[in-house]
Motif scaffolding. Structure first.
Motif, PDB file in Angstrom:
ATOM      1  N   VAL A   1      19.711 -11.994  -8.748  1.00 22.11           N
ATOM      2  CA  VAL A   1      20.647 -13.105  -8.873  1.00 22.11           C
ATOM      3  C   VAL A   1      22.037 -12.502  -8.747  1.00 22.11           C
ATOM      4  N   ILE A   2      22.738 -12.878  -7.680  1.00 21.44           N
ATOM      5  CA  ILE A   2      24.020 -12.265  -7.358  1.00 21.44           C
ATOM      6  C   ILE A   2      25.121 -13.317  -7.451  1.00 21.44           C
TER       7      ILE A   2
ATOM      8  N   GLY B   1      34.888 -17.773 -12.196  1.00 27.88           N
ATOM      9  CA  GLY B   1      33.714 -17.581 -11.351  1.00 27.88           C
ATOM     10  C   GLY B   1      32.499 -18.340 -11.821  1.00 27.88           C
ATOM     11  N   GLU B   2      31.337 -17.758 -11.590  1.00 30.87           N
ATOM     12  CA  GLU B   2      30.047 -18.357 -11.917  1.00 30.87           C
ATOM     13  C   GLU B   2      29.859 -19.707 -11.232  1.00 30.87           C
ATOM     14  N   THR B   3      30.279 -19.781  -9.962  1.00 31.68           N
ATOM     15  CA  THR B   3      30.171 -21.024  -9.201  1.00 31.68           C
ATOM     16  C   THR B   3      29.321 -20.873  -7.938  1.00 31.68           C
ATOM     17  N   HIS B   4      29.271 -19.672  -7.378  1.00 33.42           N
ATOM     18  CA  HIS B   4      28.568 -19.417  -6.119  1.00 33.42           C
ATOM     19  C   HIS B   4      27.571 -18.274  -6.325  1.00 33.42           C
ATOM     20  N   PHE B   5      26.297 -18.545  -6.048  1.00 31.81           N
ATOM     21  CA  PHE B   5      25.254 -17.554  -6.305  1.00 31.81           C
ATOM     22  C   PHE B   5      24.339 -17.378  -5.105  1.00 31.81           C
ATOM     23  N   ARG B   6      23.724 -16.210  -5.049  1.00 27.68           N
ATOM     24  CA  ARG B   6      22.672 -15.904  -4.087  1.00 27.68           C
ATOM     25  C   ARG B   6      21.452 -15.466  -4.896  1.00 27.68           C
ATOM     26  N   VAL B   7      20.307 -16.043  -4.575  1.00 23.30           N
ATOM     27  CA  VAL B   7      19.051 -15.692  -5.228  1.00 23.30           C
ATOM     28  C   VAL B   7      18.123 -15.101  -4.174  1.00 23.30           C
TER      29      VAL B   7
ATOM     30  N   ALA C   1      14.116 -26.221 -10.413  1.00 25.44           N
ATOM     31  CA  ALA C   1      14.135 -25.366 -11.606  1.00 25.44           C
ATOM     32  C   ALA C   1      15.549 -25.168 -12.134  1.00 25.44           C
ATOM     33  N   LEU C   2      16.528 -25.250 -11.237  1.00 22.54           N
ATOM     34  CA  LEU C   2      17.932 -25.029 -11.619  1.00 22.54           C
ATOM     35  C   LEU C   2      18.750 -26.325 -11.590  1.00 22.54           C
ATOM     36  N   ASP C   3      18.082 -27.443 -11.710  1.00 20.26           N
ATOM     37  CA  ASP C   3      18.730 -28.745 -11.590  1.00 20.26           C
ATOM     38  C   ASP C   3      19.939 -28.903 -12.529  1.00 20.26           C
ATOM     39  N   ASP C   4      19.772 -28.577 -13.792  1.00 15.18           N
ATOM     40  CA  ASP C   4      20.867 -28.730 -14.759  1.00 15.18           C
ATOM     41  C   ASP C   4      22.068 -27.867 -14.388  1.00 15.18           C
ATOM     42  N   GLU C   5      21.814 -26.647 -13.975  1.00 13.36           N
ATOM     43  CA  GLU C   5      22.898 -25.726 -13.620  1.00 13.36           C
ATOM     44  C   GLU C   5      23.628 -26.201 -12.362  1.00 13.36           C
ATOM     45  N   LEU C   6      22.885 -26.723 -11.408  1.00 17.11           N
ATOM     46  CA  LEU C   6      23.498 -27.202 -10.161  1.00 17.11           C
ATOM     47  C   LEU C   6      24.336 -28.456 -10.407  1.00 17.11           C
ATOM     48  N   LYS C   7      23.923 -29.269 -11.348  1.00 22.91           N
ATOM     49  CA  LYS C   7      24.685 -30.476 -11.679  1.00 22.91           C
ATOM     50  C   LYS C   7      25.930 -30.159 -12.493  1.00 22.91           C
ATOM     51  N   ALA C   8      25.856 -29.116 -13.317  1.00 17.30           N
ATOM     52  CA  ALA C   8      26.937 -28.837 -14.257  1.00 17.30           C
ATOM     53  C   ALA C   8      27.988 -27.865 -13.737  1.00 17.30           C
ATOM     54  N   LYS C   9      27.587 -26.709 -13.234  1.00 18.73           N
ATOM     55  CA  LYS C   9      28.571 -25.673 -12.970  1.00 18.73           C
ATOM     56  C   LYS C   9      28.430 -24.977 -11.628  1.00 18.73           C
ATOM     57  N   VAL C  10      27.214 -24.794 -11.154  1.00 15.67           N
ATOM     58  CA  VAL C  10      26.994 -24.047  -9.920  1.00 15.67           C
ATOM     59  C   VAL C  10      27.333 -24.934  -8.720  1.00 15.67           C
ATOM     60  N   HIS C  11      28.241 -24.456  -7.896  1.00 19.63           N
ATOM     61  CA  HIS C  11      28.671 -25.213  -6.713  1.00 19.63           C
ATOM     62  C   HIS C  11      27.814 -24.902  -5.496  1.00 19.63           C
ATOM     63  N   ALA C  12      27.409 -23.640  -5.341  1.00 22.04           N
ATOM     64  CA  ALA C  12      26.663 -23.238  -4.159  1.00 22.04           C
ATOM     65  C   ALA C  12      25.566 -22.244  -4.550  1.00 22.04           C
ATOM     66  N   LEU C  13      24.411 -22.393  -3.900  1.00 20.75           N
ATOM     67  CA  LEU C  13      23.281 -21.518  -4.152  1.00 20.75           C
ATOM     68  C   LEU C  13      22.641 -21.158  -2.822  1.00 20.75           C
ATOM     69  N   ALA C  14      22.702 -19.888  -2.473  1.00 16.80           N
ATOM     70  CA  ALA C  14      22.017 -19.376  -1.285  1.00 16.80           C
ATOM     71  C   ALA C  14      20.678 -18.831  -1.742  1.00 16.80           C
ATOM     72  N   ILE C  15      19.615 -19.196  -1.026  1.00 19.59           N
ATOM     73  CA  ILE C  15      18.265 -18.808  -1.426  1.00 19.59           C
ATOM     74  C   ILE C  15      17.619 -17.987  -0.326  1.00 19.59           C
ATOM     75  N   GLU C  16      17.112 -16.825  -0.719  1.00 16.30           N
ATOM     76  CA  GLU C  16      16.342 -15.972   0.199  1.00 16.30           C
ATOM     77  C   GLU C  16      14.978 -15.730  -0.442  1.00 16.30           C
ATOM     78  N   VAL C  17      13.924 -16.295   0.157  1.00 10.08           N
ATOM     79  CA  VAL C  17      12.573 -16.053  -0.335  1.00 10.08           C
ATOM     80  C   VAL C  17      12.024 -14.862   0.442  1.00 10.08           C
ATOM     81  N   LEU C  18      11.690 -13.827  -0.298  1.00 10.86           N
ATOM     82  CA  LEU C  18      11.231 -12.572   0.291  1.00 10.86           C
ATOM     83  C   LEU C  18       9.715 -12.563   0.397  1.00 10.86           C
ATOM     84  N   PRO C  19       9.182 -11.846   1.370  1.00  9.68           N
ATOM     85  CA  PRO C  19       7.731 -11.748   1.483  1.00  9.68           C
ATOM     86  C   PRO C  19       7.150 -10.943   0.327  1.00  9.68           C
ATOM     87  N   VAL C  20       5.932 -11.294  -0.048  1.00 10.54           N
ATOM     88  CA  VAL C  20       5.256 -10.614  -1.154  1.00 10.54           C
ATOM     89  C   VAL C  20       4.408  -9.494  -0.596  1.00 10.54           C
TER      90      VAL C  20
END
Length: 86
Positions: free
Chosen positions: A22-23, A39-45, A67-86
């Motif tokens: 979580v960056i 800060g704490e507005t733009h994240f990369r997962v 899963a992050l619905d509350d955080e996205l509604k309250a404080k997080v403005h942007a979320l970049a998601i990278e799903v990595l292979p297992v």
């Protein structure tokens, strides 16, 4: 608890990831829409989990966003998601 820690805890609890990063990228968005002092507005997962086996990319992203619905509604403005292979 910081937003980074909150995101990490929620994703760990929900998806039991094999790998999780979580960056906070907020400072690189200084002056852009949604940026706030402190800060704490733009994240990369980056996440790898068996829980996403058989799911489409859209379904994976929707699951993370839910899963992050509350955080996205309250404080997080942007979320970049990278799903990595297992």
């Amino acid at each position: 608890m910081s937003m980074t820690d909150t995101i990490r805890a929620k994703l760990t609890e929900k998806f039991s990831p094999l790998q999780l990063e979580v960056i906070d990228e907020s400072e690189s968005h200084y002056g852009h829409s949604g940026w706030r002092e402190g800060g704490e507005t733009h994240f990369r997962v980056r996440i790898a989990t068996r829980n996403f086996d058989g799911m489409s990319r859209v379904a994976q992203h929707r699951a993370i966003m839910a899963a992050l619905d509350d955080e996205l509604k309250a404080k997080v403005h942007a979320l970049a998601i990278e799903v990595l292979p297992v």
